[in-house]
Design a protein around this motif. Structure first.
Motif, PDB file in Angstrom:
ATOM      1  N   GLY A 174       0.844  -1.176   0.000  1.00  0.00           N
ATOM      2  CA  GLY A 174       0.000   0.000   0.000  1.00  0.00           C
ATOM      3  C   GLY A 174       0.881   1.228   0.000  1.00  0.00           C
ATOM      4  N   GLU A 175       0.298   2.362   0.346  1.00  0.00           N
ATOM      5  CA  GLU A 175       1.086   3.592   0.444  1.00  0.00           C
ATOM      6  C   GLU A 175       1.877   3.628   1.751  1.00  0.00           C
ATOM      7  N   LEU A 176       1.298   3.054   2.808  1.00  0.00           N
ATOM      8  CA  LEU A 176       1.917   3.090   4.137  1.00  0.00           C
ATOM      9  C   LEU A 176       2.494   1.753   4.582  1.00  0.00           C
ATOM     10  N   VAL A 177       1.977   0.656   4.025  1.00  0.00           N
ATOM     11  CA  VAL A 177       2.322  -0.674   4.534  1.00  0.00           C
ATOM     12  C   VAL A 177       2.734  -1.637   3.434  1.00  0.00           C
ATOM     13  N   ASN A 178       3.482  -2.636   3.864  1.00  0.00           N
ATOM     14  CA  ASN A 178       3.730  -3.842   3.079  1.00  0.00           C
ATOM     15  C   ASN A 178       2.973  -4.966   3.770  1.00  0.00           C
ATOM     16  N   ILE A 179       2.497  -5.911   2.997  1.00  0.00           N
ATOM     17  CA  ILE A 179       1.896  -7.124   3.543  1.00  0.00           C
ATOM     18  C   ILE A 179       2.788  -8.264   3.082  1.00  0.00           C
ATOM     19  N   ARG A 180       3.257  -9.034   4.051  1.00  0.00           N
ATOM     20  CA  ARG A 180       4.226 -10.083   3.727  1.00  0.00           C
ATOM     21  C   ARG A 180       3.893 -11.360   4.471  1.00  0.00           C
TER      22      ARG A 180
ATOM     23  N   GLU B   9       7.978   2.330   5.950  1.00  0.00           N
ATOM     24  CA  GLU B   9       9.111   3.167   6.352  1.00  0.00           C
ATOM     25  C   GLU B   9      10.107   2.419   7.227  1.00  0.00           C
ATOM     26  N   THR B  10       9.624   1.753   8.272  1.00  0.00           N
ATOM     27  CA  THR B  10      10.531   1.125   9.243  1.00  0.00           C
ATOM     28  C   THR B  10      10.573  -0.400   9.158  1.00  0.00           C
ATOM     29  N   LYS B  11       9.654  -0.994   8.426  1.00  0.00           N
ATOM     30  CA  LYS B  11       9.515  -2.464   8.324  1.00  0.00           C
ATOM     31  C   LYS B  11       9.091  -3.092   9.652  1.00  0.00           C
ATOM     32  N   LYS B  12       8.560  -2.284  10.548  1.00  0.00           N
ATOM     33  CA  LYS B  12       8.107  -2.780  11.859  1.00  0.00           C
ATOM     34  C   LYS B  12       6.757  -3.494  11.696  1.00  0.00           C
TER      35      LYS B  12
END
Length: 185
Positions: free
Chosen positions: A6-12, A70-73
């Motif tokens: 997404g714009e703010l998140v990754n889904i993994r 941004e942080t991969k948190k």
């Protein structure tokens, strides 16, 4: 492996190191209340998540981690379950486990990215979900993503000493394509 962005998140995919987050979120009463309408949570052990991790390929629940771009948190998880290959239907589930990310658009962004993944990758026709009437923030997020309220199961969930309505929501491929075509213009 990242399955959606997404714009703010990754889904993994879930990694071994994520199990501590899943356990923490499952055992947080406030997270459990908004995610599953549970108030009497039992202490979920790390061993239970380890067993799930090894069985996940055969599980009917396909869970993924939501992380900030941004942080991969890791900040939550999103899943689909009850995949019906004949009718091409799945049931969506999501929670943002890190409470300092609530109300900042991360959940909405994750839902939009995951919906795109589900329709484009799994070739499904319908996504369903339910929540309870008090979860107004979630209902608004689902509606922003294109889900429609399809029904209400009156007083179907008993939470903290009183009955609540369950809100049934859904999105079809046609709904999704209308939204996707609008955003491409």
């Amino acid at each position: 492996m990242i399955i959606a962005q997404g714009e703010l998140v990754n889904i993994r995919e879930v990694r071994w190191g994520d199990l501590k987050y899943l356990q923490k979120w499952a055992n947080d009463p406030e997270v459990a209340y908004w995610a599953r309408a549970e108030t009497n949570i039992s202490n979920v052990t790390i061993g239970e998540f380890r067993r799930w991790y090894y069985r996940r390929a055969s599980s009917s629940v396909k869970r993924f981690i939501i992380e900030t771009k941004e942080t991969k948190k890791p900040i939550g998880s999103i899943s689909y379950r009850d995949y019906d290959s004949v009718n091409k239907v799945v049931v969506l589930g999501i929670h943002i486990g890190e409470k300092n990310y609530w109300g900042k658009g991360f959940g909405t962004d994750a839902i939009k990215a995951f919906v795109k993944y589900l329709f484009d990758t799994l070739d499904i026709n319908r996504i369903e979900l339910d929540t309870f009437d008090e979860n107004v923030r979630a209902i608004k997020a689902y509606q922003k993503c294109g889900f429609k309220i399809e029904g209400i199961l009156r007083e179907a969930r008993f939470i903290e000493g009183r009955f609540h309505d369950v809100i049934i929501m859904g999105m079809t491929r046609k709904d999704y394509l209308k939204i996707a075509n609008k955003t491409q213009m």
